[in-house]
Design a protein around this motif. Structure first.
Motif, short mmCIF file in Angstrom:
data_model
loop_
_atom_site.label_atom_id
_atom_site.label_comp_id
_atom_site.label_asym_id
_atom_site.label_seq_id
_atom_site.Cartn_x
_atom_site.Cartn_y
_atom_site.Cartn_z
N THR A 165 0.68 -1.27 -0.07
CA THR A 165 -0.07 0.02 0.18
C THR A 165 0.92 1.05 -0.20
OG1 THR A 165 -0.20 0.08 2.49
CG2 THR A 165 -1.99 -1.21 1.21
N GLU A 166 2.22 1.09 -0.30
CA GLU A 166 3.02 2.30 -0.17
C GLU A 166 2.89 3.23 -1.43
OE1 GLU A 166 4.98 3.37 2.08
OE2 GLU A 166 4.58 1.81 3.78
N CYS A 167 2.77 4.47 -1.22
CA CYS A 167 2.64 5.82 -2.34
C CYS A 167 3.89 5.49 -3.25
CB CYS A 167 2.84 6.85 -1.37
SG CYS A 167 2.84 8.31 -2.08
N CYS A 168 3.38 6.11 -4.40
CA CYS A 168 4.43 6.13 -5.39
C CYS A 168 5.37 7.44 -5.52
CB CYS A 168 3.99 5.95 -6.90
SG CYS A 168 2.94 7.41 -7.34
N GLY A 169 5.07 8.34 -4.86
CA GLY A 169 5.49 9.46 -4.50
C GLY A 169 5.53 10.71 -5.57
N SER A 170 4.56 10.33 -6.69
CA SER A 170 4.50 11.27 -7.81
C SER A 170 4.22 12.58 -7.55
CB SER A 170 3.47 10.59 -8.70
OG SER A 170 2.13 11.23 -8.50
N THR A 171 3.30 12.94 -6.45
CA THR A 171 2.83 14.17 -6.05
C THR A 171 3.93 15.04 -5.61
OG1 THR A 171 2.13 13.43 -4.02
CG2 THR A 171 0.37 13.82 -5.57
N ILE A 172 5.28 14.58 -5.27
CA ILE A 172 6.23 15.58 -4.74
C ILE A 172 7.40 15.23 -5.81
CG2 ILE A 172 5.52 15.97 -2.55
CD1 ILE A 172 7.66 13.59 -1.77
N ALA A 173 7.32 14.58 -6.88
CA ALA A 173 8.07 14.21 -7.79
C ALA A 173 9.05 15.83 -8.25
CB ALA A 173 7.93 13.75 -9.15
N ALA A 174 8.16 16.61 -8.30
CA ALA A 174 8.76 17.95 -8.76
C ALA A 174 9.17 19.00 -7.65
CB ALA A 174 7.57 18.92 -9.35
N ILE A 175 9.01 18.49 -6.32
CA ILE A 175 9.39 19.30 -5.18
C ILE A 175 10.77 18.47 -4.58
CG2 ILE A 175 9.21 19.72 -2.65
CD1 ILE A 175 6.93 21.11 -4.46
N ASP A 176 10.70 17.17 -4.78
CA ASP A 176 12.12 16.63 -4.37
C ASP A 176 12.22 14.95 -4.87
OD1 ASP A 176 13.98 15.04 -2.90
OD2 ASP A 176 13.73 15.98 -1.05
N ASP A 177 12.94 15.10 -6.10
CA ASP A 177 12.69 13.59 -6.64
C ASP A 177 13.60 12.62 -6.13
OD1 ASP A 177 15.24 14.80 -7.47
OD2 ASP A 177 15.09 14.18 -9.67
N LYS A 178 14.38 13.06 -5.20
CA LYS A 178 15.21 11.88 -4.38
C LYS A 178 14.09 11.26 -3.55
CE LYS A 178 18.87 12.47 -1.36
NZ LYS A 178 19.54 13.53 -0.45
N VAL A 179 13.25 11.71 -2.65
CA VAL A 179 12.43 11.00 -2.18
C VAL A 179 11.58 10.17 -3.03
CG1 VAL A 179 10.31 11.34 -0.53
CG2 VAL A 179 12.39 12.75 -0.28
N SER A 180 11.00 10.77 -4.07
CA SER A 180 9.89 10.08 -4.86
C SER A 180 10.86 8.71 -5.51
CB SER A 180 9.18 11.29 -5.80
OG SER A 180 10.24 11.55 -6.45
N LEU A 181 11.76 9.15 -5.96
CA LEU A 181 12.58 8.09 -6.69
C LEU A 181 13.10 7.03 -5.79
CD1 LEU A 181 14.40 9.72 -9.47
CD2 LEU A 181 12.07 8.65 -9.60
N SER A 182 13.33 7.30 -4.43
CA SER A 182 13.65 6.37 -3.66
C SER A 182 12.30 5.33 -3.15
CB SER A 182 13.99 6.97 -1.98
OG SER A 182 15.01 7.65 -2.46
N LEU A 183 11.06 6.10 -3.24
CA LEU A 183 9.87 5.18 -3.11
C LEU A 183 9.56 4.30 -4.13
CD1 LEU A 183 7.61 7.98 -1.66
CD2 LEU A 183 7.99 5.88 -0.35
N VAL A 184 10.19 4.64 -5.30
CA VAL A 184 9.95 4.09 -6.43
C VAL A 184 10.92 2.71 -6.49
CG1 VAL A 184 10.19 3.79 -9.05
CG2 VAL A 184 9.09 5.76 -7.90
N ARG A 185 12.00 3.06 -6.06
CA ARG A 185 13.15 1.92 -6.08
C ARG A 185 12.51 0.76 -4.89
NH1 ARG A 185 17.38 1.43 -1.96
NH2 ARG A 185 18.97 -0.20 -2.77
N GLU A 186 12.25 1.09 -3.62
CA GLU A 186 11.68 0.23 -2.78
C GLU A 186 10.56 -0.46 -3.35
OE1 GLU A 186 10.86 1.28 1.78
OE2 GLU A 186 9.24 2.04 0.68
N LYS A 187 9.67 0.03 -4.03
CA LYS A 187 8.37 -0.68 -4.51
C LYS A 187 8.90 -1.89 -5.54
CE LYS A 187 4.35 0.19 -4.34
NZ LYS A 187 3.26 -0.59 -3.68
#
Lengths: 296, 183
Positions: free
Chosen positions: A194-216
């Motif tokens: 159920t973890e979030c993909c982080g897309s809503t903050i991709a333009a604010i901080d892609d390090k966080v959102s891409l880390s979430l993608v990696r984890e998934k």
């Protein structure tokens, strides 16, 4: 299924901009299931992406869309859970809160529109389960995807916040699993479903959102899934279009194909990858298609 | 927020939390008793050491208005609503944080990306400018033409809202209060 369901299709912004494969496959699959889709007479963004700026702005944007749809007199079907969530939330607030409705209608009346509260909004997953029905979906399967193991990713806005969406349990989502199993494929369990993909903050901080993608992607790979199945255009962009970027960033290889649920269903209904917009996918699902003998 | 700001005593506005509570979606800030469930379940907090939903709520409750509204981390909420669904006290954490972003925006503190998408929205009705290549690709795939936005009607819908102030970034000290539709 009695009368064939008929909806007004609300596409949103992300699909025409980047995710045509979802639209193509959804239209083909729904058409074959006997669903009639009517185009929006006019359209503007649902408002969700602007909510951090102004709640009022979002409310007016979604109220406008609802008022336009009411003129046609059909329930809205969306492919994007974000659009569904925003339209649903506004629809409910305006139906329940009289003062708010009056305030919004005062502004809408200046452009000849009115919110009356006569229609409903559903995401395609909800419509497939509640209006079309799993039994009818199973009846349409001509090529059961036996032997295929996939991981589901419902995305946040299909069920959260629970209080407003009222569709399914966000802690234990079942809708997409049931829809997947109807195709004959097996749905594997994996860590962090159920973890979030982080897309809503991709333009604010892609390090966080891409880390979430990696984890998934790591978790999906570890579970041995042949593909990851999404029902959200934003999640799809994060996992498919960004996958190579994430691989480069972390020096890893995932090679996890990411399919829209409607593509998976379309395959099981006997359609070809071409018809279902597979060309648009960045991570080519060749191994997966070989496994179900769609290609040799 | 500058590095040494944390060392100085901060200006406190004791009425700030009531101001937040009056905004749409902000009411539940008064219910938070700081258990920390929101932060322990936050996907962003796992990958960013500054973003802590609990701190944001607490800072707002304490009236640290400037420190909250001026912070960069405020904009890191991914609006996944996990915190809202899991809060044992019924605090709509994501909505309270969104309310704080709205308040920051009204004071002219807006990340560029939001100015960009708002500009595109007023021009096209979408938050993206759909390129010609995509329109052609639609045709090739046999998709129907995209519905168009009624730009003039859209602009008039926002007639009484001071959207220009958002876009042009008026003097941050001059608050964009007109954007609020109701009190």
């Amino acid at each position: 299924m009695g009368v064939a369901p008929k909806y007004l299709l609300f596409l949103g912004c992300a699909i025409p901009y980047r995710v045509l494969s979802f639209e193509v496959s959804a239209r083909r699959v729904l058409g074959k299931l006997g669903v009639e889709l009517v185009e929006m007479p006019e359209f503007n963004c649902c408002g969700l992406p602007l909510e951090p700026l102004s709640h009022e702005l979002t409310l007016m944007l979604s109220a406008r869309n609802l008022a336009v749809a009411e003129r046609v007199g059909l329930n809205i079907l969306t492919l994007c859970p974000g659009c569904a969530g925003t339209l649903k939330k506004t629809n409910r607030a305006l139906k329940e809160e009289k003062a708010l409705r009056e305030e919004v209608n005062k502004r809408l009346s200046e452009v000849g529109l009115e919110f009356k509260g006569s229609i409903d909004v559903k995401h395609i997953s909800q419509a497939l389960i509640e209006d079309i029905g799993l039994a009818n979906i199973k009846k349409a399967i001509v090529r059961p995807l036996k032997g295929l193991k996939v991981a589901e990713h419902s995305g946040c806005h299909l069920s959260r916040p629970k209080k407003y969406i009222e569709f399914e349990d966000p802690e234990n989502p079942k809708a997409l699993k049931m829809l997947i199993e109807a195709t004959g494929a097996k749905c594997v369990e994996y860590k962090g479903e159920t973890e979030c993909c982080g897309s809503t903050i991709a333009a604010i901080d892609d390090k966080v959102s891409l880390s979430l993608v990696r984890e998934k992607l790591l978790n999906v790979k570890e579970a041995g899934a042949d593909a990851l199945i999404t029902v959200c255009p934003a999640c799809h962009v994060m996992y498919d279009a960004n996958q190579i970027r994430v691989e480069r960033m972390f020096g890893e290889k995932y090679e996890v194909p990411v399919l829209h649920y409607t593509q998976l269903l379309g395959l099981a209904m006997g359609m070809s990858p071409e018809e279902l917009g597979f060309d648009e996918l960045r991570v080519k699902p060749l191994k997966m298609l070989e496994k179900i003998q769609v290609i040799k | 927020m500058s590095e040494d700001e944390g060392a100085r005593p901060s200006k406190i506005d004791p009425k700030f939390r009531y101001e937040v509570a009056r905004m749409p979606g902000g009411k539940s800030i008064l219910q938070c008793f700081q258990c920390g469930t929101c932060t322990s379940d936050c996907p962003v907090a796992r990958f960013n050491e500054k973003y802590r939903p609990r701190y944001i709520i607490r800072m707002a409750q304490l009236g640290l208005r400037e420190r909250v509204l001026n912070s960069d981390f405020l904009w890191l909420c991914a609006s996944c609503f996990t915190c809202t669904d899991r809060c044992p006290q019924g605090v709509e954490v994501a909505s309270v944080i969104r309310t704080l972003k709205n308040m920051a925006a009204m004071e002219g503190r807006i990340p560029q990306v939001f100015k960009d998408i708002l500009g595109t929205l007023l021009k096209t009705g979408y938050i993206y400018e759909i390129p010609e290549s995509r329109i052609k690709r639609r045709e090739a795939l046999g998709l129907p033409p995209l519905p168009k936005a009624n730009i003039e009607s859209l602009a008039r819908t926002f007639g009484s809202m001071n959207i220009k102030a958002f876009l042009e970034g008026e003097d941050p000290s001059k608050k964009i209060r007109e954007v609020k539709l109701w009190a």
